[in-house]
Design an enzyme around this catalytic site. Structure first.
Site, short mmCIF file in Angstrom:
data_model
loop_
_atom_site.label_atom_id
_atom_site.label_comp_id
_atom_site.label_asym_id
_atom_site.label_seq_id
_atom_site.Cartn_x
_atom_site.Cartn_y
_atom_site.Cartn_z
N LYS A 41 10.00 7.67 -1.81
CA LYS A 41 9.50 6.90 -0.90
C LYS A 41 8.80 5.62 -1.49
CE LYS A 41 5.12 9.60 -0.58
NZ LYS A 41 4.64 10.71 0.06
N ARG B 186 -1.92 16.46 9.76
CA ARG B 186 -1.24 15.20 9.67
C ARG B 186 -0.11 15.51 10.34
NH1 ARG B 186 0.45 11.90 4.40
NH2 ARG B 186 1.85 13.45 4.40
N TYR C 66 -11.12 -19.81 -8.67
CA TYR C 66 -11.73 -19.92 -7.34
C TYR C 66 -13.08 -19.24 -7.45
CZ TYR C 66 -7.48 -20.74 -4.85
OH TYR C 66 -5.94 -21.20 -4.48
N MET D 38 -3.36 -15.55 -5.74
CA MET D 38 -2.21 -15.02 -5.15
C MET D 38 -1.20 -14.89 -6.21
SD MET D 38 -0.14 -16.18 -1.82
CE MET D 38 -1.72 -16.14 -0.77
C1 LIG Z 1 4.42 11.78 -0.82
C2 LIG Z 1 4.80 13.09 -0.60
C3 LIG Z 1 5.01 13.91 -1.53
C4 LIG Z 1 4.59 13.61 -3.15
O1 LIG Z 1 3.41 13.56 -3.32
P1 LIG Z 1 2.91 13.07 -4.91
O2 LIG Z 1 1.44 13.56 -4.97
O3 LIG Z 1 3.00 11.99 -5.32
O4 LIG Z 1 3.68 14.04 -5.78
C5 LIG Z 1 5.33 15.36 -1.44
N1 LIG Z 1 5.23 15.88 -0.06
C6 LIG Z 1 5.27 14.91 0.93
C7 LIG Z 1 5.36 15.38 2.36
C8 LIG Z 1 4.92 13.45 0.78
O5 LIG Z 1 4.63 12.56 1.90
#
Ligand SMILES: *Cc1c(COP(=O)(O)O)cnc(C)c1O
Length: 414
Positions: free
Chosen positions: A68, A167, A303, A351
């Site tokens: 992701k 969650r 800056y 930036m």
């Molecule tokens: C992002 C995520 C992971 C991976 O987490 P890490 O701590 O980076 O290994 C695993 N399971 C879910 C549901 C996640 O959202």
């Protein structure tokens, strides 16, 4: 490390065909990829990390590479290819778009969408691209049933139960009832039941040396859901609970599959986890010196003039800034590597630019490359994202996924 700019076709990090989604990873129009600032990604390190993690797991336990957020800033598609080459059997993404990007690049392995998709249109796209959605409520299960009922093949989904993260997921006590209801829908296949740990990076319990209290409670709840589902005579499918911390913490958290993000990229979720695994950081962030200045003592830099030179100084301007993913909070706390020397960044990070004090590096020339994260060669671990996250009060996850598409991603394996 090879300095080649392009990879042979078929290589795990070969640049994909420039489809619209991949264009964002290409160098800016008219610019050489190593002109200003860039991210180097070692597919070999990613593959090696998967192999190293799998050696610490039971042989029949699968590894899901979590790609992701554009592969935690490394580039989702090349990471997926390298992870598969190392033995990852499936992928985790957060959004529909991230899943579609993998499919458009030709990735064929199972893909689980970890976020909640609630629109019928999103779930339809999921079905068409054979992405597995996460189901937390009956509402989405029924949407999937309706979409898949005309399609000729059942839609594979994973049911998520919340065992303490609070969650996503159905309340764990509701899990067995929901599993039963999903199993009654003939166009849905319950491919797995999973949960997510909230505290697996907690310090080790000295007496038991395995689980912290919350992980132990989450494990108990998860196992009770699985037992009840099995008592109902239903197939549970793939069982998974562990993120990187859970994976490194204890095999009792592994079940049939582990979902590994941070460790895949070569970083440990806590200093007491994974020290024996030999993870290799996969990312280097580099930038080029675009201007050298000689200034007297007493000159304010950048800056707000937060930094005043204390001596006649030689300053180097480097073309990378907070719009690229270097947190502005690191202003004056960052060091960069050049030929084994750590050189201090001075004044406010802006930036698109930052200034390095190179008074003590008289050999540094215009166009020199400095390394902001990672090492200057494969033997040197160099600067870790933890160095940055500790200095600005966040976590390495946020540092890694903060690198923006303005930085070209380049494969570094020959
Ligand atoms: C992002 C995520 C992971 C991976 O987490 P890490 O701590 O980076 O290994 C695993 N399971 C879910 C549901 C996640 O959202």
């Amino acid at each position: 490390m090879s300095d080649r700019l392009s990879q042979s076709p078929g290589h795990p990090l070969a640049p994909p065909d420039p489809t619209p989604t991949d264009r964002s990873h290409q160098p800016e129009l008219g610019t050489h990829p190593r002109q200003r600032a860039w991210v180097e990604v070692s597919g070999a390190a990613i593959s090696a990390n998967v192999r190293a993690l799998r050696r610490s797991m039971a042989p029949d336990c699968q590894l899901m590479a979590v790609v992701k957020a554009d592969g935690y800033g490394h580039g989702a598609v090349p990471v997926a290819r390298a992870a598969a080459a190392g033995g990852a059997s499936c992928f985790g993404v957060a959004t529909l778009g991230e899943g579609l990007e993998l499919r458009q690049a030709g990735v064929q392995e199972p893909v689980l969408v970890l976020g909640n998709l609630i629109q019928p249109e999103e779930l339809r796209n999921c079905l068409q691209a054979q992405l597995m959605p996460t189901i937390s409520t009956m509402r989405e299960a029924l949407l999937c049933q309706n979409l898949a009922s005309g399609s000729g093949r059942p839609m594979a989904v994973h049911l998520k139960v919340d065992t303490g993260m609070t969650r996503l997921g159905a309340d764990w006590q509701e899990g067995p009832r929901l599993a039963q209801a999903i199993s009654n829908l003939d166009s849905i296949q319950l491919a797995g039941i999973y949960s997510h740990l909230a505290h697996a990076d907690a310090p080790m319990d000295m007496e038991l040396n395995t689980q912290d209290d919350l992980s132990r409670l989450q494990l108990q709840r998860y196992e009770s859901v699985l037992a009840e589902v099995q008592n109902q005579g239903l197939a549970v499918g793939c069982r998974h609970l562990a993120n990187s911390a859970g994976t490194l913490r204890h095999p009792s958290l592994h079940f049939d599959l582990v979902r590994v993000g941070l460790a895949l990229y070569g970083h440990r979720p806590a200093s007491h986890l994974g020290s024996g695994i030999g993870l290799r950081p996969a990312m280097r962030v580099r930038a080029r010196v675009s201007l050298l200045r000689e200034v007297p003592a007493g000159v304010g830099v950048s800056y707000g003039h937060r930094f005043i030179t204390q001596r006649p100084s030689r300053l180097a301007v480097v073309g990378i800034g907070y719009a690229d993913g270097v947190p502005r909070l690191l202003s004056g706390r960052l060091k960069v590597l050049h030929r084994g020397r750590l050189l201090p960044q001075v004044g406010a990070i802006t930036m698109d630019q930052m200034v390095i004090d190179v008074t003590d590096a008289p050999d540094l020339e215009l166009g020199a490359t400095v390394t902001l994260l990672g090492g200057e060669n494969d033997l040197d671990p160099g600067i870790s994202p933890e160095t940055w996250s500790d200095a600005c009060g966040t976590i390495p996850w946020e540092i890694l996924c903060g690198f923006k598409h303005r930085l070209p991603r380049l494969g570094t394996d020959s």
